[in-house]
Write an enzyme that holds these catalytic residues in place. Structure first.
Site, PDB file in Angstrom:
ATOM      1  N   GLU A 347      55.624  44.109  40.970  1.00  0.00           N
ATOM      2  CA  GLU A 347      55.824  42.928  41.802  1.00  0.00           C
ATOM      3  C   GLU A 347      57.177  42.289  41.502  1.00  0.00           C
ATOM      4  O   GLU A 347      57.785  41.670  42.369  1.00  0.00           O
ATOM      5  CB  GLU A 347      54.692  41.921  41.572  1.00  0.00           C
ATOM      6  N   HIS A 378      42.360  64.301  29.557  1.00  0.00           N
ATOM      7  CA  HIS A 378      41.374  65.090  30.293  1.00  0.00           C
ATOM      8  C   HIS A 378      41.378  64.728  31.772  1.00  0.00           C
ATOM      9  O   HIS A 378      40.418  65.034  32.490  1.00  0.00           O
ATOM     10  CB  HIS A 378      39.985  64.869  29.688  1.00  0.00           C
ATOM     11  N   LYS A 506      49.154  38.916  53.913  1.00  0.00           N
ATOM     12  CA  LYS A 506      48.296  37.726  53.921  1.00  0.00           C
ATOM     13  C   LYS A 506      48.249  37.105  55.316  1.00  0.00           C
ATOM     14  O   LYS A 506      47.188  36.730  55.819  1.00  0.00           O
ATOM     15  CB  LYS A 506      48.826  36.682  52.931  1.00  0.00           C
TER      16      LYS A 506
END
Length: 541
Positions: A347, A378, A506
């Site tokens: 960000e 793994h 938004k």
């Protein structure tokens, strides 16, 4: 001078071979390692030599970095697009020197607010703060998102061995109701205190979760609105909205414009941390970060860990076109550290425009990802060892653990060190071929399989080794990465402290919500066909 200019390209022509570099210089580790108190920083396994490091340091010296460091710590408004100072460092500054921002000494403000948080924590922990029915508080639910969630959640988990208050701390962030329900299913409305962490008190996810939590509480108390004041506190700058919600303004704690969300765990946002580990330990967290602030501010670049971290990352981005950085903490307590740092890094530096507003013609922020060792071995380490993508790696290890299972700790550390060694040396075709012959395969079989088992090696990594994972050392570790992010932003000439890229989603989300509820609205009529069809599919479920 920009860091990512054409002059950096020639550094790749040094053709660094790590095995050769170690073979010819028995002091390589000594040259390419640093220490700050109980943190050891080994960057010897990076694709550098004396010449490359000197070149990188010269670029840093010629940049505006020294001035920018002074400006940040002195309260200059280096967040140029929002005309704000960047002073999360002031929240943990233990000095008494006045620091004036917009005509006010913010040190006094910070000290006053810390005292208020401390008093609240002590009041709840001691049992002097009671729920509406008179019962002692047993659970804290932090409702926030982004920096109001990721940092505190990471620290609370990382410092679990230091939990000392008998309070259980829960975190709710996602607008998906399941996030809230998971918390509500395990808490009692009569013994729960909610923290609403939202500077604007209008963040959609936080507000919706808070309203639902309030309804849940009032449902238990037969809609008696007076109960809200006993079970909610807020961290916000919007006092009118806090009061309207039913929270006593005496229990609304400050968020300042000069503290960005992703750097806010040091502020009142860290209240949930203090509820878990006690306020004294919270202060040790701040003290650890402050030790790095002083070190970063006062140490020459060649011995400055955040500067070296940033130079290496920027070097790989500009010279090797690396688009990814792996972060591998070898400690289960740091299971949320990657999530936290993803926000802090991506960000901050996910920008394509320089400070002056021009489009940059070089690569800036990278994708930061990773996971806890040994789980990652793994899962995704295969790509690190044999993939054809250039991915620098940071290993984080803790020398001693909080438990007495020494054999587990030794195995964990052995795996961490082995992974960095494997990335560096790899294994050649001849090595693999001879091993296969020794294992009983014939020449034809060995030749067929050998190519698949070759590991190229010469892949860069850094290892950060902490003596222990304590509040103090964790604070220091976080601050190292915070300052690394800042330095990269300066080198790339970008603003690391705004985040305009998140705003469009938004805004569109609000429009689409209106469209979903009213297909005659302008918002619905203005939708593209794909989004309209998706809404139709949902409605016809």
């Amino acid at each position: 001078m920009l860091f990512c200019d054409d002059s950096k390209k020639y550094l790749k022509e040094q053709n660094i071979n790590l095995k050769n570099e170690f073979d010819k210089d028995d002091k390589r580790v000594e040259k390419f390692s640093l220490k700050h108190q109980n943190i050891y920083f080994d960057y010897s396994k990076n694709l550098i030599n004396n010449y490359i490091l000197k070149s990188l340091l010269e670029s840093a010296e010629k940049s505006s970095l020294k001035d920018k460091i002074k400006q940040m710590f002195n309260g200059a408004k280096i967040n140029s697009t929002e005309h704000r100072a960047v002073l999360h460092t002031a929240l943990r500054d233990l000095s008494s020197t006045p620091l004036i921002v917009d005509g006010q000494d913010i040190r006094q403000e910070v000290t006053k607010e810390k005292q208020r948080v401390k008093e609240l924590v002590e009041k709840v922990v001691s049992g002097r703060w009671r729920g509406f029915s008179g019962k002692k508080i047993t659970d804290i639910v932090n409702i926030g998102i982004g920096g109001s969630d990721l940092g505190p959640k990471m620290v609370v988990r990382a410092l679990q061995p230091y939990h000392c208050t008998d309070l259980k701390v829960h975190f709710v962030s996602n607008v998906d109701a399941d996030s809230l329900l998971q918390a509500l299913h395990v808490v009692d409305p009569e013994t729960t205190l909610f923290i609403i962490a939202s500077k604007s008190f209008s963040t959609e996810e936080t507000l919706l979760n808070s309203i639902s939590a309030r309804e849940w509480l009032l449902d238990h108390y037969y809609e008696d609105e007076k109960a809200v004041a006993n079970h909610f506190v807020a961290i916000s700058s919007k006092l009118d909205k806090v009061k309207e919600f039913g929270i006593d303004l005496e229990h609304c704690y400050k968020m300042w414009d000069w503290v960005g969300g992703r750097y806010s765990l040091w502020s009142s946002i860290g209240m949930s941390i203090a509820f878990a580990i006690g306020y004294d330990n919270f202060e040790k967290l701040l003290a650890g970060a402050y030790s790095v602030d002083k070190y970063f501010k006062e140490t020459e670049f060649s011995k400055n860990i955040p500067v070296i971290m940033a130079l290496l990352a920027s070097y790989y981005s500009c010279t090797y076109n690396s688009q990814s950085q792996a972060l591998l903490p070898y400690d289960e307590r740091l299971c949320y550290f990657v999530d936290y740092l993803q926000q802090a890094d991506m960000e901050s530096n996910g920008k394509s425009v320089n400070i002056a507003g021009g489009t940059v013609n070089y690569q800036t922020g990278v994708v930061l990802w990773g996971g806890v060792g040994t789980n990652g071995q793994h899962a995704f380490h295969q790509l690190l060892h044999q993939g054809n993508i250039f991915i620098p790696v940071d290993f984080i290890a803790i020398a001693t653990s909080h438990h007495n299972y020494d054999n587990h700790q030794q195995a964990l550390l052995a795996n961490c060190f082995a992974q960095s060694q494997a990335l560096m040396f790899g294994q050649s075709y001849d090595m693999v071929y001879n091993e296969l012959l020794k294992s009983g395969l014939n020449e034809t079989q060995a030749k067929k399989l050998a190519a698949h088992k070759v590991i190229p090696g010469n892949r860069p990594s850094t290892t950060i080794l902490l003596d222990e994972l304590s509040p103090y050392s964790l604070g220091a570790l976080i601050a190292l990465y915070e300052h690394k992010i800042f330095v990269q932003g300066v080198l790339w000439d970008i603003n690391s402290y705004d985040q305009w890229g998140v705003e469009l989603g938004k805004k569109l989300g609000k429009n689409i919500l209106k469209a979903m509820n009213d297909d005659s609205s302008d918002e619905y009529q203005n939708l593209d066909d794909s989004t309209r069809q998706l809404i139709a599919k949902v409605k016809n479920k």
